[in-house]
Write an enzyme that holds these catalytic residues in place. Structure first.
Site, PDB file in Angstrom:
ATOM      1  N   GLY A  14      -7.201   1.922  -1.811  1.00  0.00           N
ATOM      2  CA  GLY A  14      -7.552   0.539  -2.100  1.00  0.00           C
ATOM      3  C   GLY A  14      -7.436  -0.390  -0.921  1.00  0.00           C
ATOM      4  N   GLY A  19       0.805  -1.213   0.000  1.00  0.00           N
ATOM      5  CA  GLY A  19       0.000   0.000   0.000  1.00  0.00           C
ATOM      6  C   GLY A  19       0.836   1.259   0.000  1.00  0.00           C
ATOM      7  N   ILE A  20       0.145   2.372  -0.110  1.00  0.00           N
ATOM      8  CA  ILE A  20       0.805   3.666  -0.128  1.00  0.00           C
ATOM      9  C   ILE A  20       1.267   4.020   1.283  1.00  0.00           C
ATOM     10  CG2 ILE A  20      -1.293   5.020   0.285  1.00  0.00           C
ATOM     11  CD1 ILE A  20      -0.239   7.011  -1.821  1.00  0.00           C
ATOM     12  N   GLY A  21       2.370   4.734   1.380  1.00  0.00           N
ATOM     13  CA  GLY A  21       2.872   5.143   2.686  1.00  0.00           C
ATOM     14  C   GLY A  21       4.235   4.557   2.969  1.00  0.00           C
ATOM     15  N   GLU A  38      -2.210  -1.888  -6.727  1.00  0.00           N
ATOM     16  CA  GLU A  38      -2.807  -0.688  -7.324  1.00  0.00           C
ATOM     17  C   GLU A  38      -1.755   0.376  -7.554  1.00  0.00           C
ATOM     18  OE1 GLU A  38      -5.583   0.650  -4.346  1.00  0.00           O
ATOM     19  OE2 GLU A  38      -4.105   1.942  -3.423  1.00  0.00           O
TER      20      GLU A  38
END
Length: 446
Positions: A342, A219-221, A244
């Site tokens: 997402g 994931g993002i981050g 994603e």
């Protein structure tokens, strides 16, 4: 019939000429991340005093966004974000960016059925000899949004990499209204931070769940990116990219010889992603690379598709969790930090995947600027925290003190498990709170 070059020249405008199509009251779209059109944005900002009530949508834009910066009272432009970047968060703190709640797999459906776009502005690669412009780092959403727009303006950005796509990866000159050109600065550089000792401890509890042949969604981050870099240093092999958003972490895994995509579900031997954001080493890697395929997020983020991806390991970060297993990943109190993105998509899909695992990872506590420490595991949410992922979707949680699986667990089991990975300083008060909330068994071990 015009040939391609004649049509291009006919549609070529200056940014100032192109943005004249925007009228007061219009909805304008800036798409996502590196699809942001800085030349058009600056030209539109110059029209501030001519316009009122122009609404702009963006998604994780890295800025600066001149239509927001030039209008501190928001009398002329109202900027809105589907998922806040660090820059957009600062705009939000100044009252210059509003958040639009979403689930990423549904974003094109929002446009298709609910969100009107008067003018779409998107940065693309230079036109090829067949008349096509590549959507580059924004293949996941660009075409779906442009398909709903009344007017389409392309900003040719010579710095963008060309990303191979399954479909919806490009647009033809015949489908657009205007094209603008100009010089651009280097693409924004978003690098993964150096791992802390806490990061390494969290990763050590996740690594046993990742086996050879796993397909990774990071994931993002910062924390998922750090874990990706640590995976690159592991003994794992034959890993796949199914995500994603692809960051530098995937390049590091590839460079280490561990990202082969041999167990890809849709395209054998290909890494799949919808959006790309990182540093030049990522952009150089994905440029015209047939081993990397950009996919629409309607497909990538669909749990119905993800359930067929074997060993899908989803690693996302949270800010706080409560003893029931609810997760807040997007706000501190009522202050918007990022967005749902997402996370909920992959929590659902990875849990359905054969051999899959869905992780939420976070440090057990945080320390503020004054040195005060507070627990990231709360008795319950009470300060306006936004529930990003409901307790019914919670599976594996990891902090530096361990990893627990909440799937199928009762409220008292969840409380016991989450307290076991909470910071020791706060465990007794969490037990007391659980007792008051009637989710603690007296037979539980302290």
């Amino acid at each position: 019939m015009l040939n391609i070059l004649e049509e291009y020249r006919e549609k070529l405008k200056t940014p100032e000429e192109a943005v004249k199509v925007v009228k007061s009251g219009d909805w304008v779209d800036y798409i996502v991340t590196n699809a942001f059109p800085p030349l058009l944005d600056a030209a539109l900002a110059k029209r501030r005093d001519e316009l009122t009530d122009v609404k702009i949508r963006g998604n994780n834009l890295l800025g600066p966004i001149m239509v927001a910066e030039c209008d501190p009272l928001r009398d002329h432009f109202t900027y809105n974000s589907w998922h806040m970047s660090a820059y957009e968060r600062k705009l939000s703190d100044r009252g210059l960016c509003s958040y639009t709640p979403m689930i990423f797999r549904n974003i094109i459906e929002y446009y298709r059925y609910f969100c009107h776009v008067n003018v779409a502005m998107v940065a693309v690669t230079p036109m090829d000899r067949h008349g096509y412009f590549n959507f580059s780092c924004s293949i996941g959403v660009a075409k779906g949004i442009l398909d709903t727009a009344d007017m389409i303006i392309l900003e040719v950005n010579e710095k963008l990499p060309k990303v191979c796509g399954s479909h919806d990866d490009c647009i033809h000159i015949s489908e657009v209204d205007y094209v603008v050109e100009g010089e651009h600065e280097e693409l924004p550089q978003i690098s993964t931070p150096e791992p802390t000792e806490t990061d390494r401890q969290i990763a050590s509890h996740i690594m046993p769940y990742i086996t050879d042949g796993a397909n990774l969604q990071l994931g993002i981050g910062g924390l998922p990116g750090v874990i990706g870099n640590l995976i690159a240093d592991s003994d794992l092999k034959d890993l796949g990219m199914y995500t994603e958003l692809a960051s530098d972490a995937y390049f590091e895994i590839f460079k280490a010889g561990k990202l082969t995509n041999r167990n890809s579900y849709i395209n054998k031997g290909k890494g799949l992603a919808g959006v790309f954001i990182g540093t030049n080493k990522l952009y150089d890697w994905i440029d015209e690379n047939p081993g990397i395929i950009g996919y629409p997020l309607e497909i990538i983020n669909s749990p119905a598709v993800q359930r067929n991806v074997k060993k899908l390991i989803s690693i996302n970060s949270g800010l706080t969790a409560d003893l029931y297993g609810q997760v807040c990943s997007e706000s501190v109190g009522t202050r918007q930090i990022s967005g749902t993105g997402g996370q909920l998509d992959f929590l659902t899909g990875a849990a359905l995947s054969e051999g899959g695992r869905a992780f939420i990872c976070m440090p057990s506590a945080r320390t503020d600027k004054e040195g005060n420490i507070s627990s990231n595991i709360r008795p319950y949410f009470s300060d306006g925290e936004i529930v990003t992922s409901p307790r019914s979707q919670s599976h594996l949680f990891a902090t530096e003190y361990g990893a627990v699986n909440l799937a199928g667990r009762s409220t008292w089991e969840r409380a016991e498990m989450l307290i076991s990975i909470a910071h020791p300083k706060f465990r007794e008060e969490l037990i007391k709170a659980a007792e008051e909330q009637k989710i603690w068994r007296k037979s539980n071990k302290r």
